[in-house]
Design a protein around this motif. Structure first.
Motif, PDB file in Angstrom:
ATOM      1  N   PHE A  40     -17.627  21.469  12.967  1.00 54.15           N
ATOM      2  CA  PHE A  40     -18.751  21.302  11.788  1.00 54.15           C
ATOM      3  C   PHE A  40     -18.724  19.842  11.723  1.00 54.15           C
ATOM      4  O   PHE A  40     -17.797  18.989  11.442  1.00 54.15           O
ATOM      5  N   SER A  41     -20.022  19.391  11.726  1.00 59.23           N
ATOM      6  CA  SER A  41     -20.144  17.817  11.567  1.00 59.23           C
ATOM      7  C   SER A  41     -20.925  17.437  10.277  1.00 59.23           C
ATOM      8  O   SER A  41     -21.735  18.180   9.905  1.00 59.23           O
ATOM      9  N   ILE A  42     -20.521  16.182   9.533  1.00 57.95           N
ATOM     10  CA  ILE A  42     -21.302  15.849   8.615  1.00 57.95           C
ATOM     11  C   ILE A  42     -22.008  14.575   8.991  1.00 57.95           C
ATOM     12  O   ILE A  42     -21.471  13.602   9.415  1.00 57.95           O
ATOM     13  N   ILE A  43     -23.369  14.532   8.722  1.00 61.97           N
ATOM     14  CA  ILE A  43     -24.255  13.316   9.424  1.00 61.97           C
ATOM     15  C   ILE A  43     -24.353  12.485   8.146  1.00 61.97           C
ATOM     16  O   ILE A  43     -25.101  12.709   7.202  1.00 61.97           O
ATOM     17  N   THR A  44     -23.899  11.351   8.043  1.00 69.40           N
ATOM     18  CA  THR A  44     -23.642  10.543   6.924  1.00 69.40           C
ATOM     19  C   THR A  44     -24.696   9.049   6.945  1.00 69.40           C
ATOM     20  O   THR A  44     -25.098   8.758   5.776  1.00 69.40           O
ATOM     21  N   LEU A  45     -24.960   8.678   8.334  1.00 65.36           N
ATOM     22  CA  LEU A  45     -25.750   7.675   8.603  1.00 65.36           C
ATOM     23  C   LEU A  45     -26.722   7.629   9.602  1.00 65.36           C
ATOM     24  O   LEU A  45     -26.256   8.512  10.702  1.00 65.36           O
ATOM     25  N   ALA A  46     -27.710   7.186   9.511  1.00 67.38           N
ATOM     26  CA  ALA A  46     -28.741   7.036  10.687  1.00 67.38           C
ATOM     27  C   ALA A  46     -28.515   6.063  11.666  1.00 67.38           C
ATOM     28  O   ALA A  46     -29.216   5.009  11.805  1.00 67.38           O
ATOM     29  N   HIS A  47     -27.256   6.049  12.090  1.00 66.03           N
ATOM     30  CA  HIS A  47     -26.867   4.862  13.276  1.00 66.03           C
ATOM     31  C   HIS A  47     -27.913   5.071  14.333  1.00 66.03           C
ATOM     32  O   HIS A  47     -28.057   6.166  14.859  1.00 66.03           O
ATOM     33  N   ASP A  48     -28.179   4.089  15.059  1.00 67.12           N
ATOM     34  CA  ASP A  48     -29.193   4.176  16.343  1.00 67.12           C
ATOM     35  C   ASP A  48     -28.467   5.244  17.464  1.00 67.12           C
ATOM     36  O   ASP A  48     -29.229   6.078  18.069  1.00 67.12           O
ATOM     37  N   GLU A  49     -27.338   5.142  17.380  1.00 69.74           N
ATOM     38  CA  GLU A  49     -26.411   6.013  18.579  1.00 69.74           C
ATOM     39  C   GLU A  49     -26.823   7.454  18.099  1.00 69.74           C
ATOM     40  O   GLU A  49     -26.926   8.230  18.983  1.00 69.74           O
ATOM     41  N   ALA A  82     -26.687  18.630  17.739  1.00 72.61           N
ATOM     42  CA  ALA A  82     -27.122  19.997  17.557  1.00 72.61           C
ATOM     43  C   ALA A  82     -26.244  21.128  18.108  1.00 72.61           C
ATOM     44  O   ALA A  82     -26.652  22.269  17.700  1.00 72.61           O
ATOM     45  N   LYS A  83     -25.344  20.475  18.952  1.00 72.87           N
ATOM     46  CA  LYS A  83     -24.487  21.623  19.583  1.00 72.87           C
ATOM     47  C   LYS A  83     -23.576  22.597  18.679  1.00 72.87           C
ATOM     48  O   LYS A  83     -23.051  23.491  19.022  1.00 72.87           O
ATOM     49  N   LYS A  84     -23.214  21.832  17.607  1.00 71.86           N
ATOM     50  CA  LYS A  84     -22.220  22.461  16.679  1.00 71.86           C
ATOM     51  C   LYS A  84     -23.068  22.318  15.216  1.00 71.86           C
ATOM     52  O   LYS A  84     -24.029  21.755  14.843  1.00 71.86           O
ATOM     53  N   PRO A  85     -22.708  23.412  14.124  1.00 69.13           N
ATOM     54  CA  PRO A  85     -23.228  23.176  12.867  1.00 69.13           C
ATOM     55  C   PRO A  85     -23.046  21.856  12.352  1.00 69.13           C
ATOM     56  O   PRO A  85     -21.895  21.441  12.521  1.00 69.13           O
ATOM     57  N   PHE A  86     -24.114  21.566  11.424  1.00 74.33           N
ATOM     58  CA  PHE A  86     -23.871  20.281  10.715  1.00 74.33           C
ATOM     59  C   PHE A  86     -24.299  20.356   9.424  1.00 74.33           C
ATOM     60  O   PHE A  86     -25.289  21.281   9.093  1.00 74.33           O
ATOM     61  N   PHE A  87     -23.955  19.445   8.433  1.00 73.98           N
ATOM     62  CA  PHE A  87     -24.608  19.373   7.367  1.00 73.98           C
ATOM     63  C   PHE A  87     -25.123  17.834   7.129  1.00 73.98           C
ATOM     64  O   PHE A  87     -24.522  16.732   7.477  1.00 73.98           O
ATOM     65  N   ASP A  88     -26.643  17.737   7.223  1.00 73.71           N
ATOM     66  CA  ASP A  88     -27.170  16.530   7.127  1.00 73.71           C
ATOM     67  C   ASP A  88     -27.518  15.888   5.697  1.00 73.71           C
ATOM     68  O   ASP A  88     -28.333  16.257   5.134  1.00 73.71           O
ATOM     69  N   CYS A  89     -26.851  14.793   5.420  1.00 69.76           N
ATOM     70  CA  CYS A  89     -26.778  14.099   4.311  1.00 69.76           C
ATOM     71  C   CYS A  89     -28.174  13.150   4.011  1.00 69.76           C
ATOM     72  O   CYS A  89     -28.539  12.931   3.063  1.00 69.76           O
TER      73      CYS A  89
END
Ligand SMILES: NC(=O)c1ccc[n+]([C@@H]2O[C@H](COP(=O)([O-])OP(=O)(O)OC[C@H]3O[C@@H](n4cnc5c(N)ncnc54)[C@H](O)[C@@H]3O)[C@@H](O)[C@H]2O)c1
Length: 398
Positions: free
Chosen positions: A368-377, A386-393
């Protein structure tokens, strides 16, 4: 005003010294850190900032910028030393030891007629405190030197441009001091306006700018936590609300970090505890957000290996100071999760004990991933995320 000593060769002091040297002043960069001075004397930057290396080389070669570990006598001084907070009896208080010691050192070097400008971000009335230290250590009387507070509002990544183009607030302690400060900044500020006021107003101006942003982001974070159980997309909600001509809500995130917005509101609150419940609530709200995200994801996936995507305090920098992502990663650990991270701007194996991987590796190893920042990468490789479940802050995957 021909010679200027800039005290503190960090993120603010060094670009300021370079800009003043380019403006025709003879500038000495004074610092107590010999490693910093060794690097600068060798013509090498010790901080990351676009365009600064070329500007450093140019100004050293022009002969207008030198470096010293002793504070020389000059016409003006600009103090750019750190102002972190410390925690005393559970309360956050501005730690002014660097300002005090810089002022004591400058006091030993000044001669009558000198101007001392404080650029560090400070609680109200610190410029007057600095003047008292200067008086004591110089042996001069208060009317023999001039002081001012000129807060710095430049943003990392655009420092050299903003030093020339931003408006400047000149908080002078007398009309004579204001005249001298205007003489200096008018040679380097092209495009921005110079606004003269008194020193306490200038101190409060810098603090209230960052506090305004903290409160606005706290509102956005609060909205995100209300929208969650309602099944409302908070990013769509804010976009729609901002269509109103007089509404401008900022963006929710993993919390608020960095050494400015997460710190400066405390400098007001510490002096006015009874009358600043809103400022305190905003700080608490933003500090609570990483714990909210960790609890929510823990309930959704109690046994998951978690990948925190983005450990810096804002996009596309390596600065980890007061980062809410780090708080969140540790909270996941406390809840029993295995935690890894991806911080592409920090080429280190681990950040505060959290193993750091490339995006592809982090997604592969985590559940499971947590997206905390809009880094360019991250923006460039949403398919991998998107391959794994995520929580998009931050609404990156919308
Ligand atoms: N970095 C930013 O983006 C930013 C933006 C706006 C305002 N500010 C404010 O500017 C101030 C400086 O921040 P910074 O990021 O440049 O700090 P920094 O840590 O990058 O640099 C500070 C420098 O001051 C030196 N120093 C400490 N005590 C000294 C002393 N007594 N005499 C001489 N040198 C001394 C340190 O060795 C260091 O090199 C702070 O008040 C900060 O809040 C920073």
């Amino acid at each position: 005003m021909k010679t200027i000593t800039v005290v503190g060769m960090g993120y603010i002091g060094l670009p300021t010294a370079i800009t003043l040297a380019r403006g025709g002043f003879d500038v000495c960069g004074f610092d107590v850190n010999t490693a910093v001075l060794d690097s600068l004397r060798a013509g090498k930057l010790h901080i990351v900032e676009p365009g600064l290396q070329e500007a450093l080389t140019e100004t050293i070669n022009s002969g207008r910028l030198t470096f010293s570990d002793t504070c020389p006598t000059s016409d003006a001084y600009i103090i750019c030393v750190p102002t972190p907070f410390s925690v005393e009896n559970g309360k956050r208080r501005a730690d002014l030891k660097y300002v005090d010691s810089a002022a004591a050192t400058v006091g030993r070097a000044i001669k009558p007629g000198a101007l001392v400008i404080l650029e560090s971000t400070v609680p109200p009335r610190t410029t007057e405190r600095m003047a008292k230290v200067l008086e004591e250590s110089s042996g001069l009387t208060r009317d023999q030197f001039y002081t001012a507070h000129c807060p710095e509002r430049i943003i990392p990544g655009q420092m050299l441009r903003e030093l020339r183009e931003n408006d400047r607030i000149i908080g002078a302690s007398s009309p004579e001091a204001a005249e001298l400060v205007v003489e200096i900044y008018s040679k380097v500020v092209q495009g921005g306006k110079l606004h003269v006021t008194n020193d306490v107003t200038a101190e409060m101006c810098k603090l209230c700018e960052n506090t305004f942003r903290d409160i606005n982001i706290a509102f956005a974070n609060e909205l995100s936590m209300i929208c969650d159980p309602l099944g409302v997309d908070v990013f769509e909600l804010i976009e729609l609300a901002n269509c109103h001509p007089r509404v401008n809500i900022l963006t929710p995130g993993a919390g608020v970090g960095g050494h400015c917005i997460a710190v400066d509101p405390w400098f007001i609150h510490e002096q006015f505890e009874d009358t600043t419940p809103l400022i305190l609530a905003a700080r608490q709200e933003n500090d609570f957000k990483p714990f909210y995200v960790a609890k929510k994801v823990h309930e959704l996936a109690p046994d998951a290996t978690i990948a925190v995507l983005g450990m810096a305090y804002k996009p596309n920098v390596d600065d980890l100071r007061e980062s809410p992502s780090i708080t969140m990663a540790h909270e996941f650990e406390k809840l029993g999760h295995k935690v890894i991270c991806c911080e592409p701007n920090a080429s280190v194996e681990a950040i505060e004990g959290i193993p750091n991987f490339s995006l592809a590796e982090a997604i592969e190893k985590a559940d499971f991933s947590i997206i905390t920042l809009a880094h360019d990468e991250f923006k460039a490789d949403k398919q991998t995320i998107a391959k794994k479940p995520f929580f998009d802050c931050i609404g990156l995957m919308r």
